[in-house]
Design a protein around this motif. Sequence first.
Motif, PDB file in Angstrom:
ATOM      1  N   LEU A   1      42.910  38.115  22.399  1.00 12.94           N
ATOM      2  CA  LEU A   1      41.680  38.906  22.410  1.00 12.94           C
ATOM      3  C   LEU A   1      41.084  39.058  23.805  1.00 12.94           C
ATOM      4  O   LEU A   1      40.032  39.673  23.966  1.00 12.94           O
ATOM      5  CB  LEU A   1      40.641  38.252  21.486  1.00 12.94           C
ATOM      6  N   GLN A   2      41.739  38.498  24.798  1.00 10.41           N
ATOM      7  CA  GLN A   2      41.228  38.608  26.160  1.00 10.41           C
ATOM      8  C   GLN A   2      41.415  40.015  26.706  1.00 10.41           C
ATOM      9  O   GLN A   2      42.316  40.744  26.294  1.00 10.41           O
ATOM     10  CB  GLN A   2      41.952  37.610  27.081  1.00 10.41           C
ATOM     11  N   VAL A   3      40.529  40.376  27.643  1.00 10.45           N
ATOM     12  CA  VAL A   3      40.612  41.651  28.353  1.00 10.45           C
ATOM     13  C   VAL A   3      40.876  41.334  29.813  1.00 10.45           C
ATOM     14  O   VAL A   3      40.072  40.656  30.464  1.00 10.45           O
ATOM     15  CB  VAL A   3      39.309  42.459  28.212  1.00 10.45           C
ATOM     16  N   PHE A   4      42.010  41.794  30.332  1.00  4.13           N
ATOM     17  CA  PHE A   4      42.367  41.500  31.711  1.00  4.13           C
ATOM     18  C   PHE A   4      41.810  42.568  32.636  1.00  4.13           C
ATOM     19  O   PHE A   4      41.791  43.760  32.317  1.00  4.13           O
ATOM     20  CB  PHE A   4      43.888  41.412  31.862  1.00  4.13           C
ATOM     21  N   GLY A   5      41.362  42.151  33.790  1.00  3.22           N
ATOM     22  CA  GLY A   5      40.874  43.089  34.786  1.00  3.22           C
ATOM     23  C   GLY A   5      39.560  42.639  35.389  1.00  3.22           C
ATOM     24  O   GLY A   5      38.838  41.822  34.813  1.00  3.22           O
ATOM     25  N   GLU A   6      39.272  43.161  36.560  1.00  4.78           N
ATOM     26  CA  GLU A   6      38.047  42.854  37.278  1.00  4.78           C
ATOM     27  C   GLU A   6      37.134  44.076  37.182  1.00  4.78           C
ATOM     28  O   GLU A   6      37.514  45.186  37.561  1.00  4.78           O
ATOM     29  CB  GLU A   6      38.366  42.526  38.735  1.00  4.78           C
ATOM     30  N   PHE A   7      35.906  43.871  36.640  1.00  4.06           N
ATOM     31  CA  PHE A   7      35.044  45.001  36.300  1.00  4.06           C
ATOM     32  C   PHE A   7      33.667  44.914  36.971  1.00  4.06           C
ATOM     33  O   PHE A   7      32.695  45.438  36.450  1.00  4.06           O
ATOM     34  CB  PHE A   7      34.836  45.064  34.782  1.00  4.06           C
ATOM     35  N   SER A   8      33.574  44.272  38.113  1.00  9.84           N
ATOM     36  CA  SER A   8      32.262  44.148  38.748  1.00  9.84           C
ATOM     37  C   SER A   8      31.710  45.490  39.206  1.00  9.84           C
ATOM     38  O   SER A   8      30.493  45.693  39.217  1.00  9.84           O
ATOM     39  CB  SER A   8      32.339  43.193  39.939  1.00  9.84           C
ATOM     40  N   ASN A   9      32.588  46.413  39.577  1.00  9.12           N
ATOM     41  CA  ASN A   9      32.133  47.734  40.027  1.00  9.12           C
ATOM     42  C   ASN A   9      31.875  48.690  38.868  1.00  9.12           C
ATOM     43  O   ASN A   9      31.114  49.653  39.019  1.00  9.12           O
ATOM     44  CB  ASN A   9      33.157  48.363  40.980  1.00  9.12           C
ATOM     45  N   THR A  10      32.492  48.425  37.739  1.00 12.81           N
ATOM     46  CA  THR A  10      32.337  49.317  36.574  1.00 12.81           C
ATOM     47  C   THR A  10      32.118  48.481  35.328  1.00 12.81           C
ATOM     48  O   THR A  10      32.963  48.467  34.413  1.00 12.81           O
ATOM     49  CB  THR A  10      33.587  50.200  36.407  1.00 12.81           C
ATOM     50  N   PRO A  11      30.994  47.762  35.193  1.00 15.05           N
ATOM     51  CA  PRO A  11      30.785  46.886  34.031  1.00 15.05           C
ATOM     52  C   PRO A  11      30.627  47.640  32.719  1.00 15.05           C
ATOM     53  O   PRO A  11      30.795  47.058  31.647  1.00 15.05           O
ATOM     54  CB  PRO A  11      29.502  46.135  34.391  1.00 15.05           C
TER      55      PRO A  11
ATOM     56  N   MET B   1      32.478  50.190  31.850  1.00 13.76           N
ATOM     57  CA  MET B   1      33.741  50.819  31.465  1.00 13.76           C
ATOM     58  C   MET B   1      34.383  50.038  30.324  1.00 13.76           C
ATOM     59  O   MET B   1      34.639  48.830  30.443  1.00 13.76           O
ATOM     60  CB  MET B   1      34.697  50.868  32.649  1.00 13.76           C
ATOM     61  N   ALA B   2      34.649  50.724  29.226  1.00 15.73           N
ATOM     62  CA  ALA B   2      35.268  50.069  28.065  1.00 15.73           C
ATOM     63  C   ALA B   2      36.724  49.751  28.380  1.00 15.73           C
ATOM     64  O   ALA B   2      37.426  50.571  28.972  1.00 15.73           O
ATOM     65  CB  ALA B   2      35.192  50.967  26.841  1.00 15.73           C
ATOM     66  N   PRO B   3      37.194  48.556  28.020  1.00 17.30           N
ATOM     67  CA  PRO B   3      38.597  48.228  28.296  1.00 17.30           C
ATOM     68  C   PRO B   3      39.539  49.108  27.496  1.00 17.30           C
ATOM     69  O   PRO B   3      39.253  49.494  26.356  1.00 17.30           O
ATOM     70  CB  PRO B   3      38.697  46.760  27.860  1.00 17.30           C
ATOM     71  N   ASP B   4      40.665  49.439  28.100  1.00  9.96           N
ATOM     72  CA  ASP B   4      41.634  50.304  27.431  1.00  9.96           C
ATOM     73  C   ASP B   4      42.403  49.556  26.348  1.00  9.96           C
ATOM     74  O   ASP B   4      42.871  50.164  25.398  1.00  9.96           O
ATOM     75  CB  ASP B   4      42.627  50.875  28.456  1.00  9.96           C
TER      76      ASP B   4
END
Length: 354
Positions: free
Chosen positions: A170-180, A182-185
């Motif tokens: 259930l984890q979502v990989f990626g760094e999203f500090s610039n686009t919090p 943005m829904a994970p794909d």
Amino acid sequence: MAANSTSNTDENIPVFEYNDINTKPFHVGSFRTAWLEKLQPVDYSYEEKDEETRDAEFVNEMGIAADTLDELKGICRQRKKKQDYKGTLRIDKISRVDHYQNELESLAVGKRPDNPSDLVPEGEIILSINVLYPAIFERFKYVRPHMTLHMLGSHSLVDLRDAICCISDLQVFGEFSNTPDMAPDFLSKDHFKSAFFYFEGVFYNDMRYPECQDISETSIEWAKTRDFPPFAKAKMEDTCFYDLTLKVGYPYLFCHQGDCEHVVIVTDIRLAHRDDCLDRKLYPLLTHKHRVLTRKCAVCHVYIGRWLTTNDPFAPNDPCLFCERCFRMLHYDQAGNKLGHFMAYPYVDPGAFN
């Protein structure tokens, strides 16, 4: 791979290899066949016998008179009445966790389907399977199993694979500090679908989807260069529990997400009983799930953590957990612009799925 069902039946009856630990390997399908050959259909029928018939069989089996049976019944009723009264005088204070677990176990007891076609066939095998936390969870190495499932012998291994709920999927990989926002794909389980079970020298790979890979090949090739017996491979989706040769009480392996490894233990194999859940649609049946304490936000200590930050000048420690509200207030201005230089990763709390 699997033992021949036409071999000596005695070899497929569970016998303890180590007392009270695990049995010797046996073929599950042949074990069921041996039971059905030994028992009469009435012994594993779901139909309840009337009281008169039960009394007659009991009197005949125990070699007692009918008057003695009536006397025993009277004594048992008095004792039951006294025990029920004593039970009303005691208040059992159990925790919410114990109450939840007891409720899980009793929800499906004796449940029958509305549609007769969904009835579990008489003579079906039910397996009790413990799935432990992955080894990477250091704090859960010595606690009770993560979950306990009841499976039917006719279930395939992919039914067990899909029933195992692991936080790694259930984890979502990626760094999203610039686009919090943005829904994970995708979640991990949508992208990394490869997995395998290991039972008695055979790797059963999940190959249902085009993107699935044989992740057991690395282990098999490594074993060839060492002094190990040869391993075999099979497809998980083409193998049901009746095809397996295994040991009751012995630790086996389920691997997914590349390196997330769970110990899987078959703790019991028996014929279905009239008091079991007999609705096929409810299987795999979850009978126990370990509850985990949630990890709260490091700032408010009220809400569950949703973001994990690193290299964060606004955090009291590194890495640090934040709930959604505290994360936004500390790291972004009113226009939603990022403040400072930090890394932010979505965090899925295991306790959120209790």
